[in-house]
Design a protein around this motif. Structure first.
Motif, short mmCIF file in Angstrom:
data_model
loop_
_atom_site.label_atom_id
_atom_site.label_comp_id
_atom_site.label_asym_id
_atom_site.label_seq_id
_atom_site.Cartn_x
_atom_site.Cartn_y
_atom_site.Cartn_z
N LEU A 54 0.84 -1.19 0.00
CA LEU A 54 0.00 0.00 0.00
C LEU A 54 0.88 1.24 0.00
O LEU A 54 1.83 1.34 0.77
CB LEU A 54 -0.89 -0.02 1.25
N LEU A 55 0.55 2.19 -0.89
CA LEU A 55 1.27 3.46 -0.97
C LEU A 55 0.35 4.61 -0.62
O LEU A 55 -0.85 4.54 -0.85
CB LEU A 55 1.82 3.69 -2.39
N ARG A 56 0.95 5.68 -0.09
CA ARG A 56 0.22 6.93 0.16
C ARG A 56 0.94 8.03 -0.59
O ARG A 56 2.16 8.17 -0.51
CB ARG A 56 0.22 7.25 1.66
N ILE A 68 -3.25 12.90 -0.74
CA ILE A 68 -4.02 13.12 -1.95
C ILE A 68 -4.45 11.83 -2.65
O ILE A 68 -5.36 11.86 -3.47
CB ILE A 68 -3.28 14.05 -2.94
N HIS A 69 -3.82 10.70 -2.30
CA HIS A 69 -4.24 9.44 -2.93
C HIS A 69 -3.61 8.26 -2.21
O HIS A 69 -2.56 8.39 -1.57
CB HIS A 69 -3.85 9.42 -4.40
N PHE A 70 -4.27 7.10 -2.35
CA PHE A 70 -3.74 5.82 -1.88
C PHE A 70 -3.66 4.88 -3.08
O PHE A 70 -4.52 4.91 -3.95
CB PHE A 70 -4.66 5.20 -0.83
N GLU A 73 -2.93 -2.75 -4.03
CA GLU A 73 -2.51 -3.77 -4.98
C GLU A 73 -3.26 -3.60 -6.30
O GLU A 73 -4.42 -3.20 -6.32
CB GLU A 73 -2.78 -5.18 -4.43
N LYS A 74 -2.57 -3.91 -7.38
CA LYS A 74 -3.11 -3.90 -8.74
C LYS A 74 -3.45 -2.50 -9.23
O LYS A 74 -4.34 -2.32 -10.06
CB LYS A 74 -4.33 -4.81 -8.85
N THR A 75 -2.74 -1.49 -8.72
CA THR A 75 -2.91 -0.12 -9.23
C THR A 75 -1.55 0.46 -9.58
O THR A 75 -0.52 0.02 -9.07
CB THR A 75 -3.61 0.81 -8.21
N PHE A 157 -12.30 2.86 -1.63
CA PHE A 157 -11.19 2.13 -0.99
C PHE A 157 -11.74 1.20 0.09
O PHE A 157 -11.20 1.11 1.19
CB PHE A 157 -10.21 3.13 -0.36
N LYS A 158 -12.84 0.50 -0.24
CA LYS A 158 -13.57 -0.29 0.75
C LYS A 158 -12.71 -1.29 1.53
O LYS A 158 -12.93 -1.51 2.70
CB LYS A 158 -14.78 -0.98 0.13
#
Length: 190
Positions: A54-56, A68-70, A73-75, A157-158
């Motif tokens: 996971l990135l922020r 501003i975004h997360f 996986e698979k992004t 982002f459930k």
């Protein structure tokens, strides 16, 4: 690397030869929790695909970190403004968890566009998706209530709610952590 190939195939067809070329153009990199893949002021030289972790993405505004975004996986993650212009980035991208990335450099992405039969189509479709998502978020910041923004976060982002610290979620929707707690209590009562 298979998740990356499958993700690209969601956009375009890849022949076996093109699949092998794609695997050669991307490299792998591991990040530890808290490590940055891009720092504000540095030039973004690569496009990142999150295969695990996971990135922020955040900016530093007047000494405050504004999320501003997360990227889960698979992004794909990138500072496209810096990446395309090769100008210093205005944001930082950090790992919120131990993260595995597939990375393609600017130069290799140009090869991907030129040597993969629909490579440039992939780039256009990916950017259209990212642009649309960014535009929706910007409109939400101006048009929606904090509660609506939180509900949008839960929708978009459930599966991440338990993986992201609450103060980052609060920053993302533009409220204080205390306000987020009140919003969550109000929603729980409904």
């Amino acid at each position: 690397m298979e998740e990356l190939i499958n993700n690209i195939r969601d956009y375009i067809h890849l022949s076996e030869e093109e699949t092998e070329l794609t695997k050669r153009l991307f490299t792998n990199r591991s990040l530890k929790k808290g490590e940055n893949i891009l720092e504000q002021g540095k030039i973004c030289k690569s496009l990142f695909f999150v295969s695990k972790g996971l990135l922020r993405q955040y900016i530093n505004h007047d000494g405050k970190e504004l999320t501003i975004h997360f990227n889960e996986e698979k992004t794909f993650a990138c500072d496209f403004d810096s990446f395309i212009s090769q100008a210093p980035s205005k944001k930082t991208i950090e790992a919120l968890e131990d993260t595995e990335l597939n990375i393609i450099s600017y130069e290799n992405l140009q090869k991907f566009y030129a040597q993969i039969s629909k490579g440039d189509c992939f780039g256009r479709l990916l950017l259209e998706k990212i642009f649309s998502s960014a535009l929706q978020h910007i409109i939400s910041v101006y048009a929606d209530t904090a509660e609506q923004r939180y509900l949008s976060f839960l929708h978009d982002f459930k599966h991440l709610q338990q993986r992201i610290p609450q103060f980052y979620i609060a920053s993302f929707i533009g409220v204080t952590p205390q306000s987020l707690s009140r919003i969550r209590r109000r929603i729980a009562k409904k």
